[in-house]
Design a protein around this motif. Sequence first.
Motif, short mmCIF file in Angstrom:
data_model
loop_
_atom_site.label_atom_id
_atom_site.label_comp_id
_atom_site.label_asym_id
_atom_site.label_seq_id
_atom_site.Cartn_x
_atom_site.Cartn_y
_atom_site.Cartn_z
N VAL A 6 0.68 -1.17 -0.03
CA VAL A 6 -0.12 0.12 0.12
C VAL A 6 0.91 1.33 -0.04
O VAL A 6 1.96 1.36 0.98
N GLY A 7 0.42 2.10 -0.92
CA GLY A 7 1.37 3.47 -0.65
C GLY A 7 0.88 4.14 0.54
O GLY A 7 0.17 4.19 1.03
N THR A 8 2.15 5.10 0.84
CA THR A 8 2.20 5.72 2.04
C THR A 8 2.42 7.09 1.89
O THR A 8 3.39 7.24 1.19
N SER A 9 2.05 7.93 2.60
CA SER A 9 2.44 9.36 2.45
C SER A 9 3.34 10.03 3.57
O SER A 9 3.83 11.05 3.67
N GLU A 10 3.66 8.85 4.51
CA GLU A 10 4.51 9.11 5.59
C GLU A 10 5.96 9.61 5.11
O GLU A 10 6.71 9.16 4.31
N GLY A 11 6.38 10.86 5.76
CA GLY A 11 7.84 11.37 5.62
C GLY A 11 7.75 12.07 4.25
O GLY A 11 8.86 12.73 4.01
N ALA B 89 13.69 10.13 1.09
CA ALA B 89 12.80 10.76 1.25
C ALA B 89 12.07 11.72 0.40
O ALA B 89 11.12 12.21 0.35
N ASP B 90 12.57 11.82 -0.92
CA ASP B 90 12.07 12.33 -2.00
C ASP B 90 11.21 11.34 -2.90
O ASP B 90 10.64 11.63 -3.81
N THR B 91 11.10 10.09 -2.35
CA THR B 91 10.21 9.11 -3.03
C THR B 91 9.13 8.49 -2.53
O THR B 91 9.36 7.98 -1.44
N PRO B 92 8.00 8.47 -2.89
CA PRO B 92 6.83 7.91 -2.37
C PRO B 92 7.36 6.39 -2.07
O PRO B 92 7.77 5.74 -2.69
N ALA C 276 3.56 17.92 1.89
CA ALA C 276 2.24 17.65 1.19
C ALA C 276 2.16 17.91 -0.06
O ALA C 276 1.48 17.33 -0.73
N TRP C 277 3.04 18.66 -0.76
CA TRP C 277 3.03 19.12 -2.22
C TRP C 277 3.61 17.81 -3.05
O TRP C 277 3.30 17.74 -4.07
N ALA D 13 2.27 13.26 -6.41
CA ALA D 13 1.99 11.71 -6.46
C ALA D 13 0.41 11.35 -7.12
O ALA D 13 0.28 10.50 -7.86
N VAL D 14 -0.28 11.82 -6.11
CA VAL D 14 -1.52 11.39 -6.37
C VAL D 14 -2.20 12.02 -7.50
O VAL D 14 -3.02 11.47 -8.46
#
Length: 343
Positions: A258-263, A326-329, A266-267, A272-273
């Motif tokens: 599952v993809g995560t937004s942690e770390g 940190a730059d990659t989902p 917001a932009w 990514a979305v």
Amino acid sequence: MVRRGRRAAPGPARDALHFSKLVDRAAATYHQVWWPPADQVVFDGEHLPVWDEQAGYVDPATGEVLPTWDEALDQLNSDETAEPLHVIRFGSQMDVQGVLAGTPDADQCIRYLCKYLTKSLGESLDGDDQSCRDHAARLAEAPRFEPCSPACANWLRYGIQPKGAKSGMTPGRCRGKTHKPHLRGLCLVQDVRVVHQDPREVDAILSDPQLREVIKPDVLTAVIAGRVLHFLSDEEAVKLIGALRARPAPRSLMAFSVGTSEGLPAWKVDKAVEVYTDNVGPMRLRTKREIIWLLDGCAMRPPGLVKTYAWCPSGTDDITLAARDADTPQLYAGLVGFSSRWR
């Protein structure tokens, strides 16, 4: 062609590389395994080493103590004519093509890969062809007495005490993953199917003929739901997991990511979305707590819910994990057991 990324994981190589250079590099790449020789059987059948609490394994006929793993390595190092037990190289056949995105050649390559990847996944080894089953059985039997690691019990067959030897070890009965047919792609499973349905349409998935033929209440089943749940709403995800959990036999498994937004700032999450929504469909990145909520009632298997780059179910201590990019989902992944019926 891959290169080492900042997460110590392979990534696509962006630099131009001439075909001849690639061939030369492949030809010069190899890996050697320096283990003691395993070509001469010393103990076999009922004539096997016996365990002694003080000395370890000894020859039952002479009482001689078998050399330990460290002693066998010392002997190997002192032999100037010794050769590695295994040497791994790339094959002689290479087909490297340069393809530009958006061209007809690129579309053809993608269709070709998808066709044969899904074809391989959808074909079962366990069919009516007896010769195929016999061949698979021979492949499964071939590595039975091959040492798989320094701690493998098969070293006793060749007169060497395994690393960390203990009582009860028997050649041919090593519990290492290398000796398990289903982990070497040789499992004679009943069937493997790929279901092509919209994951939001749970009823369509459950009524798909491909799924109905393999998921049965009396047959252990493994379900793979990779990169699926982040395209579903909470309601849709819970409904899908519940439906899949209710069908297979108890102790069946489901692997998921599952993809995560942690770390991520917001932009970056919004970007990514946006990209996925424009190319695939609506997407929702979740936190670890939100993912655990979706799996409420499922029995999580080791190592639990972890980032995909940290996945190490064997718990091997010598695997070093690099810091997250940190730059990659990122993706959370896990393995859950269907130990009871969905309520």
